[in-house]
Design a protein around this motif. Structure first.
Motif, PDB file in Angstrom:
ATOM      1  N   LEU A   1       5.308  -8.264   0.100  1.00 14.73           N
ATOM      2  CA  LEU A   1       3.860  -8.401  -0.029  1.00 14.73           C
ATOM      3  C   LEU A   1       3.144  -7.046  -0.049  1.00 14.73           C
ATOM      4  O   LEU A   1       2.278  -6.801  -0.896  1.00 14.73           O
ATOM      5  CB  LEU A   1       3.308  -9.263   1.116  1.00 14.73           C
ATOM      6  CG  LEU A   1       3.781 -10.720   1.144  1.00 14.73           C
ATOM      7  CD1 LEU A   1       3.060 -11.488   2.239  1.00 14.73           C
ATOM      8  CD2 LEU A   1       3.561 -11.397  -0.200  1.00 14.73           C
ATOM      9  N   PHE A   2       3.491  -6.169   0.898  1.00  9.53           N
ATOM     10  CA  PHE A   2       2.831  -4.861   0.923  1.00  9.53           C
ATOM     11  C   PHE A   2       3.108  -4.047  -0.348  1.00  9.53           C
ATOM     12  O   PHE A   2       2.170  -3.510  -0.960  1.00  9.53           O
ATOM     13  CB  PHE A   2       3.255  -4.074   2.164  1.00  9.53           C
ATOM     14  CG  PHE A   2       2.407  -4.360   3.379  1.00  9.53           C
ATOM     15  CD1 PHE A   2       1.030  -4.330   3.297  1.00  9.53           C
ATOM     16  CD2 PHE A   2       2.990  -4.660   4.599  1.00  9.53           C
ATOM     17  CE1 PHE A   2       0.243  -4.596   4.416  1.00  9.53           C
ATOM     18  CE2 PHE A   2       2.214  -4.940   5.718  1.00  9.53           C
ATOM     19  CZ  PHE A   2       0.837  -4.899   5.617  1.00  9.53           C
ATOM     20  N   PRO A   3       4.383  -3.902  -0.784  1.00  9.22           N
ATOM     21  CA  PRO A   3       4.607  -3.145  -2.028  1.00  9.22           C
ATOM     22  C   PRO A   3       3.904  -3.748  -3.241  1.00  9.22           C
ATOM     23  O   PRO A   3       3.387  -3.021  -4.088  1.00  9.22           O
ATOM     24  CB  PRO A   3       6.138  -3.186  -2.185  1.00  9.22           C
ATOM     25  CG  PRO A   3       6.657  -3.434  -0.812  1.00  9.22           C
ATOM     26  CD  PRO A   3       5.646  -4.297  -0.140  1.00  9.22           C
ATOM     27  N   LEU A   4       3.882  -5.084  -3.336  1.00  6.49           N
ATOM     28  CA  LEU A   4       3.199  -5.716  -4.468  1.00  6.49           C
ATOM     29  C   LEU A   4       1.696  -5.437  -4.419  1.00  6.49           C
ATOM     30  O   LEU A   4       1.064  -5.159  -5.445  1.00  6.49           O
ATOM     31  CB  LEU A   4       3.457  -7.219  -4.463  1.00  6.49           C
ATOM     32  CG  LEU A   4       4.866  -7.683  -4.832  1.00  6.49           C
ATOM     33  CD1 LEU A   4       4.985  -9.190  -4.704  1.00  6.49           C
ATOM     34  CD2 LEU A   4       5.229  -7.247  -6.253  1.00  6.49           C
ATOM     35  N   ALA A   5       1.104  -5.523  -3.227  1.00  3.11           N
ATOM     36  CA  ALA A   5      -0.336  -5.288  -3.100  1.00  3.11           C
ATOM     37  C   ALA A   5      -0.710  -3.850  -3.449  1.00  3.11           C
ATOM     38  O   ALA A   5      -1.806  -3.598  -3.964  1.00  3.11           O
ATOM     39  CB  ALA A   5      -0.794  -5.628  -1.682  1.00  3.11           C
ATOM     40  N   PHE A   6       0.217  -2.892  -3.174  1.00  5.99           N
ATOM     41  CA  PHE A   6      -0.063  -1.481  -3.437  1.00  5.99           C
ATOM     42  C   PHE A   6       0.529  -1.016  -4.769  1.00  5.99           C
ATOM     43  O   PHE A   6       0.815   0.177  -4.934  1.00  5.99           O
ATOM     44  CB  PHE A   6       0.469  -0.615  -2.291  1.00  5.99           C
ATOM     45  CG  PHE A   6      -0.383  -0.666  -1.061  1.00  5.99           C
ATOM     46  CD1 PHE A   6      -1.499   0.140  -0.935  1.00  5.99           C
ATOM     47  CD2 PHE A   6      -0.089  -1.542  -0.031  1.00  5.99           C
ATOM     48  CE1 PHE A   6      -2.290   0.088   0.202  1.00  5.99           C
ATOM     49  CE2 PHE A   6      -0.869  -1.604   1.108  1.00  5.99           C
ATOM     50  CZ  PHE A   6      -1.974  -0.784   1.223  1.00  5.99           C
ATOM     51  N   ARG A   7       0.726  -1.941  -5.684  1.00  2.08           N
ATOM     52  CA  ARG A   7       1.219  -1.577  -7.021  1.00  2.08           C
ATOM     53  C   ARG A   7       0.309  -0.508  -7.634  1.00  2.08           C
ATOM     54  O   ARG A   7      -0.916  -0.578  -7.534  1.00  2.08           O
ATOM     55  CB  ARG A   7       1.245  -2.825  -7.900  1.00  2.08           C
ATOM     56  CG  ARG A   7       1.797  -2.620  -9.290  1.00  2.08           C
ATOM     57  CD  ARG A   7       1.944  -3.965  -9.969  1.00  2.08           C
ATOM     58  NE  ARG A   7       2.455  -3.855 -11.312  1.00  2.08           N
ATOM     59  CZ  ARG A   7       1.717  -3.919 -12.422  1.00  2.08           C
ATOM     60  NH1 ARG A   7       0.395  -4.088 -12.306  1.00  2.08           N
ATOM     61  NH2 ARG A   7       2.255  -3.827 -13.615  1.00  2.08           N
ATOM     62  N   ARG A   8       0.919   0.490  -8.255  1.00  5.49           N
ATOM     63  CA  ARG A   8       0.154   1.657  -8.713  1.00  5.49           C
ATOM     64  C   ARG A   8      -0.906   1.276  -9.738  1.00  5.49           C
ATOM     65  O   ARG A   8      -2.017   1.833  -9.725  1.00  5.49           O
ATOM     66  CB  ARG A   8       1.118   2.699  -9.315  1.00  5.49           C
ATOM     67  CG  ARG A   8       0.450   4.009  -9.684  1.00  5.49           C
ATOM     68  CD  ARG A   8       1.479   5.061 -10.032  1.00  5.49           C
ATOM     69  NE  ARG A   8       2.272   5.418  -8.871  1.00  5.49           N
ATOM     70  CZ  ARG A   8       1.909   6.295  -7.950  1.00  5.49           C
ATOM     71  NH1 ARG A   8       0.726   6.910  -8.046  1.00  5.49           N
ATOM     72  NH2 ARG A   8       2.693   6.570  -6.932  1.00  5.49           N
ATOM     73  N   GLU A   9      -0.620   0.340 -10.624  1.00  2.00           N
ATOM     74  CA  GLU A   9      -1.608  -0.080 -11.614  1.00  2.00           C
ATOM     75  C   GLU A   9      -2.521  -1.173 -11.086  1.00  2.00           C
ATOM     76  O   GLU A   9      -3.395  -1.659 -11.815  1.00  2.00           O
ATOM     77  CB  GLU A   9      -0.908  -0.584 -12.887  1.00  2.00           C
ATOM     78  CG  GLU A   9      -0.169   0.481 -13.662  1.00  2.00           C
ATOM     79  CD  GLU A   9       1.213   0.755 -13.085  1.00  2.00           C
ATOM     80  OE1 GLU A   9       1.617  -0.033 -12.202  1.00  2.00           O
ATOM     81  OE2 GLU A   9       1.841   1.740 -13.498  1.00  2.00           O
ATOM     82  N   GLY A  10      -2.331  -1.598  -9.823  1.00  4.34           N
ATOM     83  CA  GLY A  10      -3.085  -2.716  -9.294  1.00  4.34           C
ATOM     84  C   GLY A  10      -2.411  -4.026  -9.651  1.00  4.34           C
ATOM     85  O   GLY A  10      -1.675  -4.115 -10.645  1.00  4.34           O
ATOM     86  N   ILE A  11      -2.636  -5.053  -8.859  1.00  4.52           N
ATOM     87  CA  ILE A  11      -1.954  -6.318  -9.121  1.00  4.52           C
ATOM     88  C   ILE A  11      -2.616  -7.015 -10.312  1.00  4.52           C
ATOM     89  O   ILE A  11      -3.806  -6.872 -10.565  1.00  4.52           O
ATOM     90  CB  ILE A  11      -1.970  -7.240  -7.879  1.00  4.52           C
ATOM     91  CG1 ILE A  11      -3.380  -7.764  -7.597  1.00  4.52           C
ATOM     92  CG2 ILE A  11      -1.416  -6.541  -6.671  1.00  4.52           C
ATOM     93  CD1 ILE A  11      -3.404  -8.843  -6.544  1.00  4.52           C
ATOM     94  N   ASN A  12      -1.783  -7.764 -11.045  1.00  7.19           N
ATOM     95  CA  ASN A  12      -2.278  -8.551 -12.169  1.00  7.19           C
ATOM     96  C   ASN A  12      -2.173 -10.034 -11.832  1.00  7.19           C
ATOM     97  O   ASN A  12      -1.818 -10.404 -10.701  1.00  7.19           O
ATOM     98  CB  ASN A  12      -1.505  -8.214 -13.443  1.00  7.19           C
ATOM     99  CG  ASN A  12       0.000  -8.297 -13.234  1.00  7.19           C
ATOM    100  OD1 ASN A  12       0.471  -9.012 -12.344  1.00  7.19           O
ATOM    101  ND2 ASN A  12       0.758  -7.568 -14.031  1.00  7.19           N
TER     102      ASN A  12
END
Length: 500
Positions: free
Chosen positions: A349-360
């Protein structure tokens, strides 16, 4: 009936039924007020009358010879369980627009069918009762055939337990309302062995945090040491990489998972290095779904290994989605996260939320499903608090070194991220005051950038509806921010803010 068809359509198909239904109801009231036609005015009592309208249900007999029986039910009970729960949630949200006694009666009648009631319908009906006034709740309680009345309940509650009645005659009570003498407490107050009891209440939380820090420390130590693998281990890992890329049968993938686990958990081996060589994230979704189901040892395994399984097998597939993940992979991931909830938070959850391009949108859907199906609302609230307000140590996440470039240290605010928080609020997660403060800050900062975004508008409307009691001090700030937007929900948000 025709008047309410658009509202039922919202309950059937909308991803945010409570918010859209509230908006539709407000717009319908405004249209009825301003219209000079002789059409029948919109009346909330007619909606409740429709829901409680009696219908006949024909129940087939248990055998061919037994005749069918007829049962009287309400119209709302003929609807699908999902629609029933959405309607009840909407009524709880907009309870001030409806007759409180009628709402209590509706919920009471539904709960009387508790044996045949869907779980979510039962939960929504109870929430509706909780939203009613105390008098209505007492009326509901008194409707049961109990052997005692309200006065006896009060007397029993206020009476002393048997073990305190004998001490009530003491001349030197410690407290006026507690008939226990001070002498009874002296030995405990003077007991030096109790000095260390202060920390016992937070022992569980500290242990959980220590487990996470220990797991992260172990992984960081493995990376820092960068101990080279033995040539034989490297050869085995490279051979396993070739097998990961080809799917032959589920049985062979199960054996492959066992070999990967044994190779990674060998004494003194850098499991991150081994997994980087095997590259399990490049497997097909069908292979990955079997791998993640069988790489786990069991319920009692350490936190570090489940984190490594998630971040090496499925996390890269979600971080760099060429297309939405397959249902098979998402289902396997959710089943794994149900067993390893803390690993799901820190390695997924944390890595997905901090995705560099933002979550889609696909990532938002995955996070929403994990939150709804794997975590308790209290854990979701803690996750949001760390996500929005926590420091680097609190929101520490775990991923392979080769994937560090895919994540950022700060949240990137997108339409989908606002949509994610709206989904969390609609899941009846109670956010903390500091989480709400952070959300208000970002709303103020992003209002101009998302002035035309309907998702942003729906999120703000949901925030104001769900967290009204926490937003009173932010009323002016939010009002100025909302005035910068121009969507179909802007007026509804301003009306909500004006009523704070």
């Amino acid at each position: 009936m025709e008047t309410w068809v658009p509202l039922f359509d919202i309950f059937m198909n909308s991803p945010t039924p409570e918010t859209e239904a509230s908006l539709w109801l407000q717009q319908s009231f405004n249209a009825t007020t301003s219209s000079s036609s002789t059409a029948t005015p919109l009346n909330t009592s007619s909606f409740l009358s429709l829901l409680t309208k009696p219908c006949s249900l024909i129940i087939k007999g248990s055998s061919l010879s037994s005749p069918p029986t007829t049962k009287r039910i309400m119209f709302i009970e003929t609807l699908p369980g999902m629609v029933q729960s959405r309607i009840l949630s909407f009524l709880a949200l907009e309870n001030k627009r409806f007759n409180g006694k009628e709402l209590s009666k509706l919920a009471r009648n539904l709960l009387s069918e508790s044996q045949e009631l869907d779980f979510w319908v039962k939960r929504a009906a109870r929430n509706l009762l909780d939203a009613m006034s105390e008098s209505n709740v007492n009326e509901w309680i008194s409707g049961f055939s109990l052997d005692f009345v309200e006065e006896s309940i009060g007397e029993e509650f206020e009476s002393l337990p048997d073990w305190l009645k004998d001490m009530a005659a003491t001349n030197d009570p410690l407290l006026s309302w507690l008939p226990s003498s001070a002498a009874d407490f002296v030995p405990r107050f003077c007991d030096d062995s109790l000095k260390n009891d202060d920390g016992s209440f937070s022992q569980v939380d500290e242990n959980r945090e220590n487990d996470l820090k220990q797991a992260a420390a172990e992984i960081e130590m493995d990376q820092a040491l960068n101990v080279p693998l033995e040539p034989e281990i490297e050869k085995v890992a490279i051979s396993l990489r070739g097998r990961v890329m080809t799917f032959e049968s589920s049985l062979k993938v199960v054996d492959l998972a066992s070999e990967i686990r044994q190779l990674c958990l060998g004494n003194g081996r850098n499991s991150f290095h081994v997994l980087s060589l095997i590259e399990p994230w490049k497997a097909e979704d069908e292979t990955a779904s079997v791998l993640i189901s069988h790489l786990s040892i069991g319920y009692d395994e350490e936190l570090a290994w489940p984190c490594q399984v998630l971040c090496s097998t499925v996390l890269p597939k979600f971080l760099v989605p060429q297309e939405p993940a397959s249902r098979l992979l998402v289902s396997s991931t959710i089943e794994y996260c149900k067993l390893h909830q803390r690993a799901a938070v820190h390695a997924l959850l944390f890595p997905l939320a901090f995705r560099r391009e933002g979550i889609n949108s696909p990532i938002c859907d995955v996070i929403t499903r994990i939150i709804r199906e794997c975590l308790h609302p209290a854990h979701v609230s803690a996750f949001c608090q760390k996500l929005l307000c926590g420091g680097k140590e609190e929101r520490r996440f775990i991923l392979l070194p080769c994937h560090q470039c895919l994540v950022s240290n700060e949240l990137v605010w997108t339409d989908s991220l606002f949509n994610l928080f709206q989904n969390i609020l609609n899941h009846n997660v109670h956010l903390t005051q500091d989480s709400v403060d952070c959300l208000v800050y970002h709303v103020r900062q992003m209002a101009e950038n998302f002035s035309k975004s309907l998702k942003f508008g729906h999120f703000v409307l949901c925030l104001v509806s769900k967290c009204a009691s926490l937003l009173k001090s932010h009323k002016n700030v939010l009002t100025e921010a909302v005035k910068c937007t121009d969507t179909i929900v802007t007026k509804s948000i301003l009306l909500r803010l004006a009523s704070l």
